[in-house]
Design a protein around this motif. Sequence first.
Motif, PDB file in Angstrom:
ATOM      1  N   PRO A  32      23.055   8.676  13.257  1.00 21.44           N
ATOM      2  CA  PRO A  32      22.145   8.014  12.318  1.00 21.44           C
ATOM      3  C   PRO A  32      21.995   8.804  11.020  1.00 21.44           C
ATOM      4  O   PRO A  32      22.196  10.017  10.988  1.00 21.44           O
ATOM      5  CB  PRO A  32      20.822   7.993  13.083  1.00 21.44           C
TER       6      PRO A  32
ATOM      7  N   GLU B 233      11.220   3.420  19.416  1.00 23.74           N
ATOM      8  CA  GLU B 233      11.853   2.105  19.567  1.00 23.74           C
ATOM      9  C   GLU B 233      13.270   2.243  20.122  1.00 23.74           C
ATOM     10  O   GLU B 233      13.825   3.338  20.203  1.00 23.74           O
ATOM     11  CB  GLU B 233      11.891   1.376  18.216  1.00 23.74           C
TER      12      GLU B 233
ATOM     13  N   ASP C 271      16.498   5.640   8.370  1.00 26.53           N
ATOM     14  CA  ASP C 271      16.546   4.185   8.251  1.00 26.53           C
ATOM     15  C   ASP C 271      17.181   3.569   9.493  1.00 26.53           C
ATOM     16  O   ASP C 271      17.155   2.356   9.668  1.00 26.53           O
ATOM     17  CB  ASP C 271      17.337   3.774   7.010  1.00 26.53           C
ATOM     18  N   ASP C 272      17.751   4.414  10.357  1.00 27.41           N
ATOM     19  CA  ASP C 272      18.467   3.942  11.538  1.00 27.41           C
ATOM     20  C   ASP C 272      17.673   4.067  12.832  1.00 27.41           C
ATOM     21  O   ASP C 272      18.057   3.494  13.848  1.00 27.41           O
ATOM     22  CB  ASP C 272      19.788   4.705  11.694  1.00 27.41           C
ATOM     23  N   ILE C 273      16.595   4.853  12.836  1.00 20.26           N
ATOM     24  CA  ILE C 273      15.810   5.092  14.054  1.00 20.26           C
ATOM     25  C   ILE C 273      14.341   4.836  13.758  1.00 20.26           C
ATOM     26  O   ILE C 273      13.777   5.417  12.827  1.00 20.26           O
ATOM     27  CB  ILE C 273      15.954   6.548  14.551  1.00 20.26           C
ATOM     28  N   GLU C 274      13.725   3.989  14.556  1.00 21.55           N
ATOM     29  CA  GLU C 274      12.281   3.785  14.508  1.00 21.55           C
ATOM     30  C   GLU C 274      11.690   4.592  15.671  1.00 21.55           C
ATOM     31  O   GLU C 274      12.085   4.368  16.827  1.00 21.55           O
ATOM     32  CB  GLU C 274      11.935   2.305  14.674  1.00 21.55           C
TER      33      GLU C 274
ATOM     34  N   TYR D 204      16.953   4.176  24.727  1.00 22.73           N
ATOM     35  CA  TYR D 204      18.006   3.209  25.027  1.00 22.73           C
ATOM     36  C   TYR D 204      18.128   3.081  26.536  1.00 22.73           C
ATOM     37  O   TYR D 204      18.041   4.097  27.247  1.00 22.73           O
ATOM     38  CB  TYR D 204      19.356   3.609  24.441  1.00 22.73           C
TER      39      TYR D 204
ATOM     40  N   LEU E  64      17.200   2.304  20.229  1.00 21.08           N
ATOM     41  CA  LEU E  64      18.243   2.664  19.271  1.00 21.08           C
ATOM     42  C   LEU E  64      19.033   1.428  18.866  1.00 21.08           C
ATOM     43  O   LEU E  64      19.232   0.507  19.661  1.00 21.08           O
ATOM     44  CB  LEU E  64      19.210   3.682  19.887  1.00 21.08           C
ATOM     45  N   LYS E  65      19.507   1.424  17.644  1.00 18.47           N
ATOM     46  CA  LYS E  65      20.370   0.349  17.168  1.00 18.47           C
ATOM     47  C   LYS E  65      21.742   0.473  17.819  1.00 18.47           C
ATOM     48  O   LYS E  65      22.140   1.554  18.275  1.00 18.47           O
ATOM     49  CB  LYS E  65      20.501   0.423  15.649  1.00 18.47           C
ATOM     50  N   ASP E  66      22.473  -0.627  17.860  1.00 19.97           N
ATOM     51  CA  ASP E  66      23.807  -0.629  18.471  1.00 19.97           C
ATOM     52  C   ASP E  66      24.718   0.446  17.894  1.00 19.97           C
ATOM     53  O   ASP E  66      25.545   1.007  18.603  1.00 19.97           O
ATOM     54  CB  ASP E  66      24.477  -1.994  18.314  1.00 19.97           C
ATOM     55  N   ALA E  67      24.582   0.754  16.609  1.00 23.43           N
ATOM     56  CA  ALA E  67      25.452   1.756  15.981  1.00 23.43           C
ATOM     57  C   ALA E  67      25.313   3.122  16.643  1.00 23.43           C
ATOM     58  O   ALA E  67      26.270   3.900  16.664  1.00 23.43           O
ATOM     59  CB  ALA E  67      25.143   1.858  14.487  1.00 23.43           C
ATOM     60  N   GLN E  68      24.129   3.437  17.196  1.00 22.65           N
ATOM     61  CA  GLN E  68      23.915   4.741  17.824  1.00 22.65           C
ATOM     62  C   GLN E  68      24.232   4.740  19.318  1.00 22.65           C
ATOM     63  O   GLN E  68      24.003   5.721  20.013  1.00 22.65           O
ATOM     64  CB  GLN E  68      22.478   5.216  17.609  1.00 22.65           C
TER      65      GLN E  68
END
Length: 177
Positions: free
Chosen positions: A46, A31, A25-28, A173, A33-37
């Motif tokens: 993740p 795409e 749910d944290d990695i597409e 990223y 990476l979300k800030d959390a990663q």
Amino acid sequence: MTEAKRAPLPHDFHPPAPSFTVASDDIEPGEVLKDAQVQAGGNTSPALRWEGFPAETKSFAVTCFDPDAPTGSGFWHWVVFDIPVSVTELPAGAGSGAFEGLPSGALQARNDAGSKDFTGAAPPPGDGPHRYVFTVYAVDSEKLGPGDDVSPAVVGFNLRFHTLARGHLIGEYENHG
């Protein structure tokens, strides 16, 4: 990214292996990476889940590798192994140094930052996009062999000979900083 920057993935040096599904749910896939990663944004491993691995699987290993790091050998961000076969997901933050969220018996080896945890994405400013390859390995033994005080290369060496199948997700990223 220039052609010279498209370094091989870590599995490119291992024998071919069947694939299975890895999701998050944290990695597409493909795409950003979300800030959390990201190291500066949360440094949180993740959530990962997997299915479709071979029936003879006895344990799992999970790694995160940046093949595009400007080191000549990539950069290992996370290495965890001896995950019991009954565990088919890790929650977000399982790669923290506190080992919360990791199942009993799982081991985290030192990453290339020298710590036994997940180190988030932190490419040098202006170095272009880097790929972060999150791989789950289905392993043919309950214990991979090495202890947790080994390098990622030693874990990779053992995985080369004990992988039944593997699946991965790749996020990117870039530090525009």
